[in-house]
Design a protein around this motif. Structure first.
Motif, mmCIF file in Angstrom:
data_model
loop_
_atom_site.group_PDB
_atom_site.id
_atom_site.type_symbol
_atom_site.label_atom_id
_atom_site.label_comp_id
_atom_site.label_asym_id
_atom_site.label_seq_id
_atom_site.Cartn_x
_atom_site.Cartn_y
_atom_site.Cartn_z
ATOM 1 N N VAL A 280 0.857 -1.183 0.000
ATOM 2 C CA VAL A 280 0.000 0.000 0.000
ATOM 3 C C VAL A 280 0.894 1.234 0.000
ATOM 4 O O VAL A 280 1.873 1.320 0.774
ATOM 5 C CB VAL A 280 -0.927 0.034 1.235
ATOM 6 C CG1 VAL A 280 -1.828 1.262 1.185
ATOM 7 C CG2 VAL A 280 -1.768 -1.231 1.313
ATOM 8 N N LEU A 281 0.575 2.201 -0.861
ATOM 9 C CA LEU A 281 1.279 3.475 -0.941
ATOM 10 C C LEU A 281 0.338 4.556 -0.414
ATOM 11 O O LEU A 281 -0.711 4.805 -1.002
ATOM 12 C CB LEU A 281 1.688 3.755 -2.394
ATOM 13 C CG LEU A 281 2.313 5.117 -2.705
ATOM 14 C CD1 LEU A 281 3.636 5.304 -1.959
ATOM 15 C CD2 LEU A 281 2.526 5.273 -4.212
ATOM 16 N N TYR A 282 0.712 5.188 0.696
ATOM 17 C CA TYR A 282 -0.220 6.128 1.339
ATOM 18 C C TYR A 282 0.538 7.282 1.987
ATOM 19 O O TYR A 282 1.759 7.206 2.223
ATOM 20 C CB TYR A 282 -1.053 5.405 2.401
ATOM 21 C CG TYR A 282 -0.263 4.853 3.563
ATOM 22 C CD1 TYR A 282 -0.057 5.603 4.716
ATOM 23 C CD2 TYR A 282 0.295 3.567 3.505
ATOM 24 C CE1 TYR A 282 0.682 5.095 5.779
ATOM 25 C CE2 TYR A 282 1.022 3.061 4.561
ATOM 26 C CZ TYR A 282 1.221 3.820 5.702
ATOM 27 O OH TYR A 282 1.947 3.343 6.747
ATOM 28 N N PHE A 283 -0.216 8.360 2.303
ATOM 29 C CA PHE A 283 0.352 9.541 2.968
ATOM 30 C C PHE A 283 -0.138 9.599 4.406
ATOM 31 O O PHE A 283 -1.292 9.282 4.695
ATOM 32 C CB PHE A 283 -0.069 10.816 2.233
ATOM 33 C CG PHE A 283 0.510 12.082 2.830
ATOM 34 C CD1 PHE A 283 1.795 12.475 2.533
ATOM 35 C CD2 PHE A 283 -0.250 12.867 3.698
ATOM 36 C CE1 PHE A 283 2.333 13.628 3.085
ATOM 37 C CE2 PHE A 283 0.278 14.014 4.255
ATOM 38 C CZ PHE A 283 1.574 14.408 3.947
ATOM 39 N N TYR A 284 0.747 10.010 5.309
ATOM 40 C CA TYR A 284 0.410 10.172 6.733
ATOM 41 C C TYR A 284 0.712 11.620 7.112
ATOM 42 O O TYR A 284 1.808 12.125 6.855
ATOM 43 C CB TYR A 284 1.248 9.206 7.577
ATOM 44 C CG TYR A 284 0.675 8.921 8.944
ATOM 45 C CD1 TYR A 284 -0.136 7.819 9.149
ATOM 46 C CD2 TYR A 284 0.931 9.761 10.023
ATOM 47 C CE1 TYR A 284 -0.667 7.537 10.400
ATOM 48 C CE2 TYR A 284 0.401 9.497 11.268
ATOM 49 C CZ TYR A 284 -0.397 8.382 11.453
ATOM 50 O OH TYR A 284 -0.935 8.122 12.691
ATOM 51 N N ASP A 285 -0.297 12.306 7.718
ATOM 52 C CA ASP A 285 -0.116 13.731 8.015
ATOM 53 C C ASP A 285 0.625 13.949 9.339
ATOM 54 O O ASP A 285 1.195 13.018 9.908
ATOM 55 C CB ASP A 285 -1.465 14.461 8.001
ATOM 56 C CG ASP A 285 -2.425 13.960 9.057
ATOM 57 O OD1 ASP A 285 -1.971 13.314 10.022
ATOM 58 O OD2 ASP A 285 -3.643 14.198 8.924
ATOM 59 N N GLU A 286 0.578 15.172 9.883
ATOM 60 C CA GLU A 286 1.379 15.553 11.037
ATOM 61 C C GLU A 286 0.669 15.352 12.370
ATOM 62 O O GLU A 286 1.108 15.888 13.391
ATOM 63 C CB GLU A 286 1.811 17.019 10.908
ATOM 64 C CG GLU A 286 2.705 17.298 9.711
ATOM 65 C CD GLU A 286 3.131 18.751 9.632
ATOM 66 O OE1 GLU A 286 2.700 19.534 10.513
ATOM 67 O OE2 GLU A 286 3.878 19.116 8.710
ATOM 68 N N ARG A 287 -0.419 14.608 12.400
ATOM 69 C CA ARG A 287 -1.181 14.478 13.647
ATOM 70 C C ARG A 287 -0.372 13.795 14.751
ATOM 71 O O ARG A 287 -0.658 13.982 15.933
ATOM 72 C CB ARG A 287 -2.491 13.734 13.403
ATOM 73 C CG ARG A 287 -2.365 12.300 12.987
ATOM 74 C CD ARG A 287 -3.719 11.727 12.614
ATOM 75 N NE ARG A 287 -4.267 12.390 11.435
ATOM 76 C CZ ARG A 287 -5.510 12.234 11.015
ATOM 77 N NH1 ARG A 287 -6.337 11.441 11.672
ATOM 78 N NH2 ARG A 287 -5.930 12.868 9.938
ATOM 79 N N PHE A 296 4.422 6.624 2.663
ATOM 80 C CA PHE A 296 4.893 5.319 3.100
ATOM 81 C C PHE A 296 4.564 4.262 2.049
ATOM 82 O O PHE A 296 3.522 4.337 1.396
ATOM 83 C CB PHE A 296 4.222 4.892 4.418
ATOM 84 C CG PHE A 296 4.689 5.633 5.642
ATOM 85 C CD1 PHE A 296 5.653 5.080 6.478
ATOM 86 C CD2 PHE A 296 4.159 6.875 5.968
ATOM 87 C CE1 PHE A 296 6.072 5.752 7.616
ATOM 88 C CE2 PHE A 296 4.575 7.558 7.093
ATOM 89 C CZ PHE A 296 5.542 6.992 7.920
ATOM 90 N N ILE A 297 5.443 3.269 1.928
ATOM 91 C CA ILE A 297 5.129 2.021 1.233
ATOM 92 C C ILE A 297 5.099 0.947 2.312
ATOM 93 O O ILE A 297 6.150 0.632 2.912
ATOM 94 C CB ILE A 297 6.182 1.673 0.166
ATOM 95 C CG1 ILE A 297 6.266 2.776 -0.890
ATOM 96 C CG2 ILE A 297 5.831 0.347 -0.509
ATOM 97 C CD1 ILE A 297 7.375 2.569 -1.912
ATOM 98 N N GLY A 298 3.928 0.425 2.604
ATOM 99 C CA GLY A 298 3.791 -0.499 3.719
ATOM 100 C C GLY A 298 2.958 -1.715 3.395
ATOM 101 O O GLY A 298 2.391 -1.834 2.296
#
Length: 575
Positions: A280-287, A296-298
């Motif tokens: 999965v290729l996804y974005f994680y914000d600053e929370r 991330f590639i996870g």
């Protein structure tokens, strides 16, 4: 207590619950990426109630989990009543769980019970001519606090629908579309407001049948079609949305583990996320801090195990700055290609859960309500004398309902005269929906609203507090009508007690039924014993008679056979 790597399962969760009961000085409990069941989590919640210092409870499951309604209610009570920060992670699974707890938080039973009690006391004080200022002030404070709390729940509920996919089609419905009649047509000879109101109510009564027929045909169409292909006559091919990134291709990865085609799968933290067969290729914000923010590639969405990390903000992933681990400088080489394009509503997947939409046609307005509402802006502005609502649970279905409604109207010579897409207006100050005015071929205007189910429930609850908040504080009599009369208000503890009481009653009823069955069998047994005793007594008497007569007959000669036969026959009857 931080269990973010060990997979402890239900047995471990129950051990934690036992620990929380014995030691009440915990301030934070993290259970991350641990599979757990509904019953285990409920035990943990019950134990957490004893920890007065506990201010954070984080539950992140590694697998999809769906709690029972009672468990969601207990989580909602713990979050509201004890002011605990209960969270479930920021991935799609966590968002769903959080929204479900939020859904059960809409009805704050404690506040509802308090308001009902205050209204009763206020009514009693007025009857007995006692002071009522303190009760009224407390009532207003509780109502205003609940209204503010409900407004904060809106973003959580909306985010759940965003993560389902297809929300872009909802946002593509016109934000504001005035292209037809904005008022009802009134005869020039009617000048009196009451006469105008009666005329409009009569028009609404005559238009009711056609109005219902159109909406029922729309609901039947949306609910009964097997797939989106069957709706091609209702949804034009021109209904498309632009997709900045429809897919991402990763190649030249140094370990080959992340290479492949990643297709657009939904939204996460305000960015698209993509999924291949393995990653999965996804974005994680600053929370959780700036160090966590990036692409991330996870193995899982927002999971703890990942292959590579690209720190920093970026609308879409690129092939610069990738590292093997956050806070490290070990580079990870790969090539990223982003492919954009467009996709149509006809190409979307239509949810198979039925019914996909629920239709509710509103009752006719009263003459008094028409006069009250028409006095502000004129009787011609009454466009909701025929009104209805569609309730849906998926963004794709919401968009489909709108376009099918448009198609059915146009076939009958009508049109949509006005659209207000409140779901495209952010930030949300009121529960959002899609508000539509329909214009028939005769020029009569009616109103239809398309809602998401959970948001509509919040709107209905918020309206109850709105009625209290807008009432004149100088007129206590306006606060006397019971707000929550239809549904008895119980606190979370009372709900739990009611469930336990119901279970006890069921158990008692079963035991009573068994006792009755046992008593009936005992009675049948006693009757059977008495019958057997009577038969044995008669048998003994018959045997004695037969024995005495038989010995005499055997001593007789054959010439006396006839009386022997008569006696034997009589003995048989006696036996």
């Amino acid at each position: 207590l931080n269990l973010s790597t060990s997979h402890i399962g239900d047995e471990g969760i129950l051990a934690i619950a036992d620990l929380l009961r014995k030691r009440t000085n915990f301030v934070s409990v993290w259970v991350i990426n641990n599979p757990f069941s509904d019953s285990a989590v409920r035990e943990l919640i019950m134990a957490a109630r004893n920890c007065k210092l506990l201010n954070e409870l984080l539950l992140v499951d590694s697998d999809a989990v769906d709690f029972s309604s009672d468990t969601y209610a207990c989580l909602a009570e713990l979050r509201m009543g004890l002011s605990h920060n209960i969270s479930f992670g920021t991935g799609p699974q966590g968002i769903v769980l959080d929204s479900m707890v939020t859904k059960h938080s809409i009805e704050n039973m404690a506040s509802m019970s308090q308001i009902t009690s205050l209204q009763r006391q206020l009514l009693s004080n007025i009857v007995e001519k006692k002071t009522r200022d303190a009760k009224l002030a407390t009532l207003c404070d509780v109502s205003q606090a609940e209204d503010a709390r409900l407004k904060k729940l809106l973003p959580v509920l909306v985010e759940r629908y965003v993560t389902m996919g297809g929300f872009d089609f909802v946002e593509s419905i016109p934000l504001m579309l005035p292209k037809g009649r904005q008022t009802q047509e009134l005869p020039n000879c009617l000048k009196d407001p009451a006469a105008q109101a009666r005329y409009l109510l009569a028009q609404a009564a005559w238009a009711e049948e056609d109005f219902r027929e159109v909406l029922q045909s729309v609901a039947a169409r949306v609910n009964n079609v097997p797939n989106m292909t069957a709706l091609r006559d209702d949804i034009p091919d021109s209904v498309k949305i632009s997709v900045a990134a429809q897919s991402v291709r990763i190649s030249e990865c140094e370990t080959n583990i992340a290479n492949g085609e990643y297709l657009l799968a939904g939204q996460h933290h305000g960015h698209p996320f993509f999924q291949s067969k393995q990653k999965v290729l996804y974005f994680y914000d600053e929370r959780d801090g700036k160090s966590w923010s990036g692409w991330f590639i996870g193995n899982d969405l927002a999971g703890m195990n990942y292959t590579a990390f690209r720190p920093g903000p970026a609308d879409l992933p690129d092939d610069k700055g990738w590292v093997k681990r956050m806070n490290e400088e070990v580079a990870f080489t790969l090539r990223v290609e982003v492919c954009g394009g467009t996709t149509g509503l006809n190409e979307a997947h239509l949810p198979q859960d039925t019914p996909r939409c629920q239709l509710s046609v509103g009752p006719p307005k009263s003459l008094g309500r028409c006069l009250e509402k028409g006095a502000k802006e004129g009787m011609a502005t009454l466009l909701d004398l025929n009104r209805a609502s569609f309730v849906v649970e998926h963004p794709i279905v919401m968009a489909v309902v709108y376009y099918v409604l448009l198609a059915h109207l146009e076939r009958r010579g009508g049109k949509i005269s006005k659209v207000k897409n409140k779901l495209a207006e952010q930030p949300f100050t009121q529960p959002p929906n899609i508000h539509v005015n329909l214009e028939s071929k005769t020029g009569w205007v009616s109103e239809v609203q398309i809602h998401f189910g959970d948001i509509l429930k919040l709107k209905d609850m918020q309206h109850k507090y709105y009625e209290l908040n807008r009432a004149d504080k100088e007129k206590p009599e306006l606060f006397l009508m019971p707000v929550f009369q239809a549904k008895k208000a119980n606190s979370g503890n009372e709900v739990k007690a009611a469930v336990e009481h119901k279970a006890q009653n069921t158990e008692v009823a079963e035991l009573q039924k068994k006792d009755q069955e046992t008593a009936a069998l005992q009675e049948e047994l006693e009757k059977g014993k008495q019958t057997i005793a009577d038969l044995q007594k008669k048998l003994a008497q018959a045997s004695a008679a037969k024995a005495s007569k038989g010995s005499l007959f055997w001593m007789m000669s054959k010439s006396c056979i006839r009386p022997f036969q008569r006696c034997t026959s009589s003995a048989r009857e006696t036996e």
